[in-house]
Scaffold this active site. Structure first.
Site, mmCIF file in Angstrom:
data_model
loop_
_atom_site.group_PDB
_atom_site.id
_atom_site.type_symbol
_atom_site.label_atom_id
_atom_site.label_comp_id
_atom_site.label_asym_id
_atom_site.label_seq_id
_atom_site.Cartn_x
_atom_site.Cartn_y
_atom_site.Cartn_z
ATOM 1 N N ASP A 68 0.818 -1.212 0.000
ATOM 2 C CA ASP A 68 0.000 0.000 0.000
ATOM 3 C C ASP A 68 0.853 1.264 0.000
ATOM 4 O OD1 ASP A 68 -2.404 -1.265 -0.167
ATOM 5 O OD2 ASP A 68 -2.896 -1.129 1.963
ATOM 6 N N LYS A 73 2.346 6.375 -2.620
ATOM 7 C CA LYS A 73 3.353 7.281 -3.191
ATOM 8 C C LYS A 73 3.049 7.557 -4.661
ATOM 9 C CE LYS A 73 8.372 7.872 -3.670
ATOM 10 N NZ LYS A 73 8.403 8.107 -5.126
ATOM 11 N N ASP A 143 -4.663 10.112 4.243
ATOM 12 C CA ASP A 143 -4.940 10.966 5.398
ATOM 13 C C ASP A 143 -3.903 12.057 5.595
ATOM 14 O OD1 ASP A 143 -2.775 9.447 6.468
ATOM 15 O OD2 ASP A 143 -4.158 8.009 7.340
ATOM 16 N N GLY A 184 -7.069 2.908 7.637
ATOM 17 C CA GLY A 184 -5.688 3.045 8.070
ATOM 18 C C GLY A 184 -5.558 3.496 9.516
ATOM 19 N N PHE A 187 -8.666 4.137 11.643
ATOM 20 C CA PHE A 187 -9.303 2.911 12.141
ATOM 21 C C PHE A 187 -8.609 2.435 13.410
ATOM 22 C CE2 PHE A 187 -9.815 -1.843 11.694
ATOM 23 C CZ PHE A 187 -11.139 -1.865 12.100
ATOM 24 N N SER A 188 -7.279 2.479 13.415
ATOM 25 C CA SER A 188 -6.518 2.088 14.603
ATOM 26 C C SER A 188 -6.791 3.021 15.779
ATOM 27 C CB SER A 188 -5.015 2.093 14.288
ATOM 28 O OG SER A 188 -4.704 1.174 13.267
#
EC number: 2.7.1.23
Length: 286
Positions: A68, A73, A143, A184, A187-188
């Site tokens: 990912d 990038k 993000d 990403g 969510f954590s």
């Protein structure tokens, strides 16, 4: 399709073998294949190596071999060129990749015959203002994160949406995410997952104090303004976990929907929810 760019992450296992095989097959189908300079060196085809600017101008599609991070990038780098990206997962989670390394040959025919669709993903623009002057701008697919540095001290981020005061978040920082980025860091940090076909933004605090621990989902037409209210701690702006910029007390960060979009090539008839199930539970019903 007359031309393809290949971007391999040369640090990944199997990448030389897969890149070489794809280069050979695509070339045999009279497709012009361009590689990054390091990718061309990897498989011994130095004459096919080009700069990112040239690849953006000549490639009709870019195939990315990596995880990912490699796809993120490329999404930022090639967004101005409006080129579809196909991700082949050589990493771990691979939310953005369309196929796994062991599926390349099975789906290559679909790619060559044009049997695929294009899915557009919303991107973000983040502008840093210091003393009311714009000093830098970043684009992001996932993000934009404002986070404290190495010392364990709370920072405060005053947050407005569309010019209206929302909250001053005390904690470790703040995440502004696109739907793509909702799986990403947000969510954590306890944020919900948003379907990738929606065009919204989400604000998620990082380790907030007391009752400030809820995400807020807002329209993509709004502008989020985050202002630093801390003069005793190092605070860093991070974009897609890959680009960083050190902030100062009083700096403002304006985050809005970008005019750019990331175009992802879809070879499989798989919904967002099927993908979610595969990545989070291994495809099992629980």
């Amino acid at each position: 399709m007359r031309s393809v760019g290949l971007i391999p992450n040369i640090q990944k296992d199997q990448v030389a073998e897969i890149t070489s095989r794809m280069y050979k097959i695509l070339s045999e189908h009279d497709i012009d294949v361009y590689l990054t300079h390091e990718g061309a060196d990897l498989i011994g085809t130095e004459s096919a190596g080009v700069s990112s600017d040239v690849m953006g101008e000549v490639a009709e599609m870019i195939i990315i071999l990596g995880g990912d991070g490699t796809i993120l990038k490329a999404a930022r780098e090639y967004a101005p060129y409006d080129i579809p990206l196909l991700g082949i997962n050589l990493g771990k989670m691979g939310f953005l990749a369309e196929i796994e390394a062991n599926e390349v040959m099975a789906y290559l025919e679909s790619l060559l015959t044009g049997n695929y669709t294009i899915e557009e993903r919303m991107m973000l623009d983040a502008t840093v203002l210091r003393d009311r002057k714009e000093i830098t701008t970043f684009s992001a697919l996932n993000d934009v994160i404002i986070a404290k540095g190495p010392f364990s001290r709370i920072i405060e981020v005053e947050t407005k949406v569309g010019g209206n005061y929302l909250e001053t978040y005390p904690g470790d920082g703040l995440i502004v995410t696109s739907p793509t980025g909702s799986t990403g860091y947000s969510f954590s940090a306890g944020g919900p997952i948003i379907s990738s076909n929606l065009e919204v933004m989400m604000i998620t605090p990082i380790c907030p104090h007391l009752m400030h621990n809820r995400s807020v989902i807002i329209s993509s037409d709004e502008v989020v303004t985050a202002k630093m209210k801390t003069n005793y701690a190092v605070v860093v702006l991070t974009v897609d976990g890959q680009q960083g910029f050190t902030l100062q007390d009083g700096d403002e960060i304006k985050v809005k929907k970008s005019n750019y979009k990331t175009k992802l090539v879809k070879l499989r008839r798989r919904s967002f929810y099927q993908l979610l199930n595969e990545k989070l539970t291994g495809g099992q019903e629980v």
